[in-house]
Motif scaffolding. Structure first.
Motif, PDB file in Angstrom:
ATOM      1  N   GLY A  94       0.800  -1.220   0.000  1.00 58.43           N
ATOM      2  CA  GLY A  94       0.000   0.000   0.000  1.00 58.43           C
ATOM      3  C   GLY A  94       0.829   1.265   0.000  1.00 58.43           C
ATOM      4  O   GLY A  94       0.336   2.336  -0.363  1.00 58.43           O
ATOM      5  N   HIS A  95       2.124   1.169   0.391  1.00 58.36           N
ATOM      6  CA  HIS A  95       2.946   2.380   0.435  1.00 58.36           C
ATOM      7  C   HIS A  95       3.103   3.006  -0.939  1.00 58.36           C
ATOM      8  O   HIS A  95       3.293   4.213  -1.056  1.00 58.36           O
ATOM      9  CB  HIS A  95       4.322   2.061   1.034  1.00 58.36           C
ATOM     10  CG  HIS A  95       5.178   1.175   0.192  1.00 58.36           C
ATOM     11  ND1 HIS A  95       4.910  -0.159   0.004  1.00 58.36           N
ATOM     12  CD2 HIS A  95       6.299   1.445  -0.532  1.00 58.36           C
ATOM     13  CE1 HIS A  95       5.828  -0.678  -0.788  1.00 58.36           C
ATOM     14  NE2 HIS A  95       6.676   0.273  -1.135  1.00 58.36           N
ATOM     15  N   LEU A  96       2.997   2.207  -2.006  1.00 55.25           N
ATOM     16  CA  LEU A  96       3.149   2.762  -3.349  1.00 55.25           C
ATOM     17  C   LEU A  96       1.976   3.665  -3.736  1.00 55.25           C
ATOM     18  O   LEU A  96       2.102   4.487  -4.641  1.00 55.25           O
ATOM     19  CB  LEU A  96       3.303   1.630  -4.371  1.00 55.25           C
ATOM     20  CG  LEU A  96       4.589   0.803  -4.248  1.00 55.25           C
ATOM     21  CD1 LEU A  96       4.628  -0.285  -5.307  1.00 55.25           C
ATOM     22  CD2 LEU A  96       5.821   1.693  -4.355  1.00 55.25           C
ATOM     23  N   GLU A  97       0.844   3.519  -3.041  1.00 51.14           N
ATOM     24  CA  GLU A  97      -0.293   4.396  -3.308  1.00 51.14           C
ATOM     25  C   GLU A  97      -0.024   5.824  -2.849  1.00 51.14           C
ATOM     26  O   GLU A  97      -0.713   6.760  -3.257  1.00 51.14           O
ATOM     27  CB  GLU A  97      -1.556   3.853  -2.621  1.00 51.14           C
ATOM     28  CG  GLU A  97      -1.999   2.504  -3.165  1.00 51.14           C
ATOM     29  CD  GLU A  97      -3.263   1.997  -2.473  1.00 51.14           C
ATOM     30  OE1 GLU A  97      -3.969   2.824  -1.864  1.00 51.14           O
ATOM     31  OE2 GLU A  97      -3.532   0.790  -2.550  1.00 51.14           O
ATOM     32  N   LEU A  98       0.967   6.009  -1.974  1.00 56.15           N
ATOM     33  CA  LEU A  98       1.291   7.338  -1.468  1.00 56.15           C
ATOM     34  C   LEU A  98       2.314   8.062  -2.336  1.00 56.15           C
ATOM     35  O   LEU A  98       2.600   9.234  -2.107  1.00 56.15           O
ATOM     36  CB  LEU A  98       1.847   7.228  -0.039  1.00 56.15           C
ATOM     37  CG  LEU A  98       0.871   6.743   1.030  1.00 56.15           C
ATOM     38  CD1 LEU A  98       1.628   6.446   2.308  1.00 56.15           C
ATOM     39  CD2 LEU A  98      -0.211   7.773   1.271  1.00 56.15           C
ATOM     40  N   ILE A  99       2.870   7.378  -3.321  1.00 56.50           N
ATOM     41  CA  ILE A  99       3.973   7.928  -4.098  1.00 56.50           C
ATOM     42  C   ILE A  99       3.501   8.305  -5.496  1.00 56.50           C
ATOM     43  O   ILE A  99       2.767   7.561  -6.143  1.00 56.50           O
ATOM     44  CB  ILE A  99       5.119   6.887  -4.215  1.00 56.50           C
ATOM     45  CG1 ILE A  99       5.565   6.430  -2.826  1.00 56.50           C
ATOM     46  CG2 ILE A  99       6.288   7.464  -5.008  1.00 56.50           C
ATOM     47  CD1 ILE A  99       6.052   7.541  -1.933  1.00 56.50           C
ATOM     48  N   HIS A 100       3.924   9.476  -5.974  1.00 57.59           N
ATOM     49  CA  HIS A 100       3.604   9.884  -7.330  1.00 57.59           C
ATOM     50  C   HIS A 100       4.447   9.049  -8.302  1.00 57.59           C
ATOM     51  O   HIS A 100       5.679   9.065  -8.222  1.00 57.59           O
ATOM     52  CB  HIS A 100       3.901  11.373  -7.514  1.00 57.59           C
ATOM     53  CG  HIS A 100       3.214  11.961  -8.709  1.00 57.59           C
ATOM     54  ND1 HIS A 100       3.616  11.681  -9.991  1.00 57.59           N
ATOM     55  CD2 HIS A 100       2.148  12.798  -8.820  1.00 57.59           C
ATOM     56  CE1 HIS A 100       2.844  12.325 -10.845  1.00 57.59           C
ATOM     57  NE2 HIS A 100       1.950  13.002 -10.161  1.00 57.59           N
ATOM     58  N   PRO A 101       3.817   8.324  -9.248  1.00 54.89           N
ATOM     59  CA  PRO A 101       4.577   7.414 -10.116  1.00 54.89           C
ATOM     60  C   PRO A 101       5.659   8.107 -10.940  1.00 54.89           C
ATOM     61  O   PRO A 101       6.654   7.479 -11.302  1.00 54.89           O
ATOM     62  CB  PRO A 101       3.497   6.807 -11.023  1.00 54.89           C
ATOM     63  CG  PRO A 101       2.228   6.950 -10.262  1.00 54.89           C
ATOM     64  CD  PRO A 101       2.370   8.227  -9.480  1.00 54.89           C
ATOM     65  N   ASP A 102       5.474   9.387 -11.251  1.00 56.48           N
ATOM     66  CA  ASP A 102       6.473  10.093 -12.054  1.00 56.48           C
ATOM     67  C   ASP A 102       7.810  10.210 -11.343  1.00 56.48           C
ATOM     68  O   ASP A 102       8.843  10.451 -11.974  1.00 56.48           O
ATOM     69  CB  ASP A 102       5.980  11.511 -12.408  1.00 56.48           C
ATOM     70  CG  ASP A 102       4.876  11.486 -13.441  1.00 56.48           C
ATOM     71  OD1 ASP A 102       4.648  10.411 -14.034  1.00 56.48           O
ATOM     72  OD2 ASP A 102       4.245  12.533 -13.654  1.00 56.48           O
ATOM     73  N   LYS A 103       7.815  10.077 -10.024  1.00 52.87           N
ATOM     74  CA  LYS A 103       9.021  10.346  -9.239  1.00 52.87           C
ATOM     75  C   LYS A 103       9.865   9.113  -8.957  1.00 52.87           C
ATOM     76  O   LYS A 103      11.005   9.238  -8.521  1.00 52.87           O
ATOM     77  CB  LYS A 103       8.625  10.979  -7.894  1.00 52.87           C
ATOM     78  CG  LYS A 103       7.759  12.224  -8.005  1.00 52.87           C
ATOM     79  CD  LYS A 103       8.501  13.357  -8.676  1.00 52.87           C
ATOM     80  CE  LYS A 103       7.649  14.618  -8.730  1.00 52.87           C
ATOM     81  NZ  LYS A 103       8.361  15.717  -9.389  1.00 52.87           N
ATOM     82  N   VAL A 104       9.300   7.924  -9.174  1.00 50.85           N
ATOM     83  CA  VAL A 104       9.956   6.707  -8.690  1.00 50.85           C
ATOM     84  C   VAL A 104      10.025   5.650  -9.785  1.00 50.85           C
ATOM     85  O   VAL A 104       9.037   5.392 -10.477  1.00 50.85           O
ATOM     86  CB  VAL A 104       9.204   6.131  -7.465  1.00 50.85           C
ATOM     87  CG1 VAL A 104       9.842   4.831  -7.011  1.00 50.85           C
ATOM     88  CG2 VAL A 104       9.191   7.143  -6.327  1.00 50.85           C
ATOM     89  N   VAL A 105      11.208   5.053  -9.946  1.00 50.27           N
ATOM     90  CA  VAL A 105      11.381   3.872 -10.795  1.00 50.27           C
ATOM     91  C   VAL A 105      11.566   2.668  -9.873  1.00 50.27           C
ATOM     92  O   VAL A 105      12.394   2.697  -8.962  1.00 50.27           O
ATOM     93  CB  VAL A 105      12.611   4.008 -11.717  1.00 50.27           C
ATOM     94  CG1 VAL A 105      12.848   2.715 -12.492  1.00 50.27           C
ATOM     95  CG2 VAL A 105      12.429   5.177 -12.674  1.00 50.27           C
ATOM     96  N   LEU A 106      10.800   1.625 -10.101  1.00 50.00           N
ATOM     97  CA  LEU A 106      10.859   0.434  -9.267  1.00 50.00           C
ATOM     98  C   LEU A 106      11.788  -0.588  -9.912  1.00 50.00           C
ATOM     99  O   LEU A 106      11.561  -1.029 -11.047  1.00 50.00           O
ATOM    100  CB  LEU A 106       9.461  -0.165  -9.099  1.00 50.00           C
ATOM    101  CG  LEU A 106       8.378   0.787  -8.557  1.00 50.00           C
ATOM    102  CD1 LEU A 106       7.020   0.080  -8.537  1.00 50.00           C
ATOM    103  CD2 LEU A 106       8.747   1.296  -7.177  1.00 50.00           C
TER     104      LEU A 106
END
Length: 428
Positions: A94-106
């Motif tokens: 669920g922590h990924l729901e708090l992160i803007h996808p543009d900012k993070v590469v998994l």
């Protein structure tokens, strides 16, 4: 993951002033990913508070949370993107729901040796869901193996480990990756000029490795709410409490409210405007994300009981300033008066100067004027509040008279503020 950093960077460090400070210290290693002009394209992050062999879904969540909340994303990553290693379990977190996808590469690992085609295929729905939500995925060169052909269309980046293959295999590996994917290639673990030149000649545009810089750490001092307070917030959210009730709890715990404003205004959250009031923060975050945030905060909070006494003093200050302001200022200014009081001890809580403490949280100009320069509409209220604490009769008389408040009004407000703070302690 190795841990090099931009050679021109100068990550901030916070001196440790004791065991308690050390317990609140977040240490994150960053490794620069450079483009062909040697400009920083992004940073790969690694949590130095977690042992290298303890990489878990929980540590993944903690790393992102700490990087974007505590360490101050501007100081840590500037305006670039971050690459974060993930376990397969954490990809559904669920922590990924708090992160803007543009900012993070998994960065997604392939499965352990011996994985069956069925097990590899079972990961596809999770990976596809992340791509649909806007996340970019990075894989190692292992994704070029036949068993992982189904993953390749989802790759935004493929990292080629210079220590994992012979020099003569570089060209066929690059050609194969380009023929079978649209991914951007990154040469990682580059340790010599020869390796860099070889990959650049093949058209690789991004590079990472010790040849560019030695490891560096970014450190940040944190303040973390007591677990009891966080649990109270989680309970309110589970009970579908109203905005006013949640705001009331935030106003009673300066560490909780500070962490919320710092997080919601971090670059990772992706807002286009700054949030400066507790009510606005609660409304923007919503109950679902508030629960996620509180749950993550709980996993990184201290386990040694109640907040320090300075937190109690800050709560009293905030409530007293709010009550005094209500006598003289418009209602909308009373919340700002509370913020001035409750954040007036941030330098003590963090063990750093006030100007540095306030760098990581967005506040209105009148609030900053009072906290940094002892000026503006809230400054005399703060001075009167401090006089109430210290018993300075001369300062008390001078500031009360300047604000046209009687001794009775101020004393009554002080008693109310003390009782309100005591009731908060009893509740948690």
């Amino acid at each position: 993951m190795s841990s090099t950093a931009d050679p021109d960077s100068s990550p901030s460090t916070v001196p440790q002033s004791g065991a308690e400070d050390a317990g609140n210290l977040v240490i994150i290693a960053r490794q620069a990913i450079l483009d062909e002009q040697r400009a920083v394209y992004g940073y790969e992050l690694f949590d130095r508070n977690t042992a290298a062999d303890s990489h878990t879904a929980a540590s993944d969540a903690s790393l992102l949370f700490n990087a974007l909340s505590y360490a101050g994303s501007e100081a840590l990553i500037g305006k670039t993107i971050v690459f974060v290693n993930c376990t397969h379990e954490s990809l559904a977190g669920g922590h990924l729901e708090l992160i803007h996808p543009d900012k993070v590469v998994l960065e997604v690992p392939t499965l352990a040796a011996g994985a069956t085609p069925e097990q590899i295929e079972q990961m596809l729905p999770t990976l596809q869901s992340l791509r649909t939500r806007g996340f970019r995925l990075a894989f190692s060169q292992d994704v070029l193996r036949r068993a992982y052909m189904g993953w390749l269309p989802l790759a935004s980046f493929i990292k080629l480990d210079m220590q994992a293959f012979k020099p003569e295999l570089a060209e066929p590996l690059v050609k194969f990756a380009r023929a079978n994917s649209q991914a951007t290639l990154i040469a990682e673990k580059v340790e010599t000029a020869e390796q860099h030149e070889r990959m650049a000649a093949l058209g690789v545009k991004l590079f990472q490795g010790y040849w560019f810089a030695r490891p560096a750490l970014v450190k940040a001092q944190t303040i973390r709410p007591s677990q009891a307070t966080i649990i109270q917030l989680i309970n309110l959210v589970r009970q579908q409490a109203g905005t006013a009730e949640i705001e009331d709890l935030l106003k009673k715990d300066p560490t909780l409210s500070f962490n919320l404003l710092r997080f919601i205004n971090s670059s990772g959250f992706g807002l286009s405007c700054e949030v400066t009031s507790f009510r606005h923060a609660v409304m923007i975050l919503g109950l679902k994300k508030m629960f996620r945030w509180a749950a993550l905060l709980l996993t990184t909070s201290r386990k040694d009981g109640a907040p320090p006494a300075v937190g109690q003093t800050a709560v009293v200050r905030g409530r007293l300033m709010e009550l005094l302001a209500a006598e003289l200022l418009p209602p909308e200014e009373c919340d700002n008066a509370f913020v001035v009081g409750v954040f007036s001890l941030l330098d003590t809580m963090l063990g750093i100067p006030m100007d540095r403490a306030l760098e990581s949280v967005a506040l209105p100009e009148p609030v900053l004027d009072a906290l940094l320069h002892n000026q503006g509409v809230f400054a005399p209220f703060l001075e009167l509040t401090r006089a109430c604490e210290s018993g300075d009769d001369e300062a008390f008389a001078r500031t009360a008279e300047a604000l046209h408040l009687s001794n009775r009004q101020v004393n009554w407000a002080h008693l109310q503020a003390l009782a309100w703070a005591d009731s908060m302690t009893a509740e948690v």
